[in-house]
Design an enzyme around this catalytic site. Structure first.
Site, PDB file in Angstrom:
ATOM      1  N   THR A  45       0.802  -1.217   0.000  1.00  0.00           N
ATOM      2  CA  THR A  45       0.000   0.000   0.000  1.00  0.00           C
ATOM      3  C   THR A  45       0.842   1.277   0.000  1.00  0.00           C
ATOM      4  OG1 THR A  45      -0.158  -0.165   2.408  1.00  0.00           O
ATOM      5  CG2 THR A  45      -1.955  -1.118   1.129  1.00  0.00           C
ATOM      6  N   HIS A  50       6.962   0.701   7.529  1.00  0.00           N
ATOM      7  CA  HIS A  50       7.220   1.654   8.597  1.00  0.00           C
ATOM      8  C   HIS A  50       7.361   0.917   9.924  1.00  0.00           C
ATOM      9  CE1 HIS A  50       2.983   1.205   9.705  1.00  0.00           C
ATOM     10  NE2 HIS A  50       2.632   1.529   8.466  1.00  0.00           N
ATOM     11  N   HIS A  53       5.370  -2.033  11.125  1.00  0.00           N
ATOM     12  CA  HIS A  53       5.606  -3.378  10.593  1.00  0.00           C
ATOM     13  C   HIS A  53       6.726  -4.116  11.328  1.00  0.00           C
ATOM     14  CE1 HIS A  53       3.780  -1.384   6.955  1.00  0.00           C
ATOM     15  NE2 HIS A  53       3.099  -2.506   6.967  1.00  0.00           N
ATOM     16  N   LYS A  87     -10.172  -1.594   9.310  1.00  0.00           N
ATOM     17  CA  LYS A  87     -10.353  -0.364   8.543  1.00  0.00           C
ATOM     18  C   LYS A  87     -11.829   0.014   8.567  1.00  0.00           C
ATOM     19  CE  LYS A  87      -6.028  -0.203   7.302  1.00  0.00           C
ATOM     20  NZ  LYS A  87      -5.598  -1.317   8.141  1.00  0.00           N
ATOM     21  N   ARG A  91     -10.352   0.920   1.422  1.00  0.00           N
ATOM     22  CA  ARG A  91      -9.112   1.523   0.939  1.00  0.00           C
ATOM     23  C   ARG A  91      -9.281   1.943  -0.519  1.00  0.00           C
ATOM     24  NH1 ARG A  91      -4.231   0.310   3.592  1.00  0.00           N
ATOM     25  NH2 ARG A  91      -4.297  -1.273   5.218  1.00  0.00           N
ATOM     26  N   GLN A 179      -6.408 -14.544   1.418  1.00  0.00           N
ATOM     27  CA  GLN A 179      -5.299 -14.693   2.369  1.00  0.00           C
ATOM     28  C   GLN A 179      -5.212 -16.141   2.841  1.00  0.00           C
ATOM     29  OE1 GLN A 179      -4.689 -11.645   5.357  1.00  0.00           O
ATOM     30  NE2 GLN A 179      -3.784 -13.115   6.781  1.00  0.00           N
ATOM     31  N   ASP A 200      -4.585  -8.381  14.985  1.00  0.00           N
ATOM     32  CA  ASP A 200      -5.712  -8.011  14.138  1.00  0.00           C
ATOM     33  C   ASP A 200      -5.901  -9.000  12.982  1.00  0.00           C
ATOM     34  OD1 ASP A 200      -3.300  -7.170  13.000  1.00  0.00           O
ATOM     35  OD2 ASP A 200      -4.225  -5.499  11.927  1.00  0.00           O
ATOM     36  N   LYS A 235      -0.702   5.440  18.740  1.00  0.00           N
ATOM     37  CA  LYS A 235      -0.396   4.311  17.872  1.00  0.00           C
ATOM     38  C   LYS A 235       1.097   4.274  17.579  1.00  0.00           C
ATOM     39  CE  LYS A 235      -2.037   2.021  13.672  1.00  0.00           C
ATOM     40  NZ  LYS A 235      -2.955   2.099  12.518  1.00  0.00           N
ATOM     41  N   LYS A 238       3.366   6.397  14.760  1.00  0.00           N
ATOM     42  CA  LYS A 238       2.702   7.589  14.256  1.00  0.00           C
ATOM     43  C   LYS A 238       3.186   8.800  15.054  1.00  0.00           C
ATOM     44  CE  LYS A 238      -0.013   5.630  11.189  1.00  0.00           C
ATOM     45  NZ  LYS A 238       0.103   5.887   9.754  1.00  0.00           N
ATOM     46  N   THR A 239       3.667   9.825  14.360  1.00  0.00           N
ATOM     47  CA  THR A 239       4.164  11.025  15.020  1.00  0.00           C
ATOM     48  C   THR A 239       3.566  12.238  14.337  1.00  0.00           C
ATOM     49  OG1 THR A 239       6.062  11.396  13.561  1.00  0.00           O
ATOM     50  CG2 THR A 239       6.370   9.823  15.362  1.00  0.00           C
TER      51      THR A 239
END
Length: 415
Positions: A45, A50, A53, A87, A91, A179, A200, A235, A238-239
């Site tokens: 995606t 990041h 992961h 989600k 997406r 999957q 998840d 999270k 995330k910044t």
């Protein structure tokens, strides 16, 4: 003393990774014998992975270190649908060219962590190799018959979407089937019996293990890790400056080092366990540090995490650069400081307004222009959104560091 025979599960256990697993005793025996095979899928995606992961990547690294063969599965096929898990909205669909370009960027993130050579060298696979060849009727007859709508609508994501009256498309509804088919295909091609992932993905993982049992009559396993948030509830990864990317062209080694250096006090030991190769003894020693000495642990975390991804030299350069910012007597205590009401940080304070309050800009308009030019950093991370906000969770060691260019710095503190 761990109850596990396999070194893989033993290390995952003391590091705190394990959230759920199937058939615990049988999985332990599988991981302790021969060359077990495990996979994790990564949908394409974006053109880089990041920090979010890293839990998955580190599990594969530990698995390989103890004799297992990892498979890094690129989602060239499943990305065409988009994983709907957790989600709240569908997406946007990507083109084949976008997906292939993203895969080329993602592949670079694995090399520092996983070895693709040697007797248990990792396998790089792409599910487009088999999913693109499947016929629609074949999927319905051979795969779809093993899944019930009754079970699928009970998944958390589906239930939340339906309750919120948000669309859950038939396209997304097929993600579980595909999957699960990936797991079956990797079992057939490479003898893979274990799928790893975040918690998840538990429903998707169970679907694949069950499909292998129904079609092949063989046992397969699933194991998930915790989904990580910081001690303040944010999270992971995330910044205010956006995602913490692994590819150096998206996030420099210095910025990456600073991300780990700015870890909250309560998270240092936990993150050492998850995101470094430091030994249990070393981590316990760092966890015992108190007061100002915690900064030594944060630097050790930043060095270890950065060295894993970018190499020892890059980690040392980043540490030296960070020290240079406060060289010539310009310690953090000597930086200009602006105090703002704690309630404003709780509600979200515009970065532009903070820059003005700290004297880094003459007006909010000037600060917005500096942000758009990439000249403003928050806690040493670049900010490019003129509407970005500071939050109380951005406080590091009691302050938020603002920078305008390379030489002008200031602190925001809560009053």
């Amino acid at each position: 003393m761990s109850q596990y025979k396999s070194e893989f599960l033993h290390e995952l256990s003391w590091r705190g990774f394990i959230k759920q697993m199937t058939h615990e005793a049988e999985l332990d025996a599988y991981c302790a014998s021969g060359t077990p095979v495990a996979y994790i899928g990564f949908d394409a995606t974006a053109d880089s992975l990041h920090v979010g992961h890293l839990m998955s990547i580190m599990m594969l690294r530990i698995f390989q270190r103890h004799g297992g063969r990892p498979i890094t599965l690129m989602g060239g096929g499943t990305t065409k649908i988009g994983d709907p898990t957790d989600k709240e909205k569908s997406r946007p669909l990507l083109t084949n060219d976008q997906i292939n370009a993203n895969i080329a960027g993602i592949k670079k993130a694995f090399d520092p962590y996983i070895n693709y050579a040697g007797p248990n060298g990792a396998i790089m696979a792409n599910n487009a190799d088999w999913l693109d060849k499947l016929g629609y009727i074949d999927v319905l007859r051979d795969i779809g018959v093993h899944f019930t709508i009754n079970t699928m609508v009970k998944q958390d994501t589906v239930a939340r979407r339906l309750e919120a009256e948000q669309p859950y498309t038939f396209l997304e509804f097929n993600y579980l089937l595909l999957q699960s088919y990936d797991f079956l295909e990797l079992f057939r091609r490479h003898g893979c019996r274990l799928q790893l992932g975040g918690s998840d993905q538990w429903g998707n993982i169970l679907g694949g293990a069950d499909l292998i049992h129904k079609i092949e009559g063989q046992q397969a396993f699933g194991l998930t890790s915790h989904l990580i948030t910081t001690a303040s509830g944010a999270k992971m990864g995330k910044t205010v400056g956006g995602a913490v990317w692994l590819n150096a062209e998206r996030k420099s080694p210095y910025e990456y080092w600073q991300f780990w250096r700015n870890t909250e006090d309560a998270d240092v030991g936990r993150f050492m366990r998850f995101f470094t190769d430091l030994s249990q003894e070393e981590i316990v020693r760092f966890e015992a540090l108190k007061g100002a000495e915690i900064n030594d642990a944060k630097i050790a975390l930043a060095n270890a995490a950065t060295a894993l991804l970018h190499g020892d030299a890059a980690a040392q350069e980043a540490e030296a650069a960070a020290k240079a910012v406060f060289s010539a007597g310009a310690s953090a205590d000597a930086l200009p400081t602006a105090t703002v009401p704690h309630a404003e940080l709780e509600a979200g304070l515009l970065v532009a307004a903070a820059c003005t309050a700290a004297g880094l800009s003459k007006s909010n308009g000037e600060a917005r222009r500096l942000i758009e030019q990439g000249a403003i950093k928050v806690n040493d991370e670049a900010v490019t959104d003129p509407n970005a906000k500071l939050w109380a969770s951005d406080m590091k060691d009691g302050a938020i560091k603002l920078s305008a260019g390379k030489k002008r710095h200031a602190l925001i503190k809560a009053g």
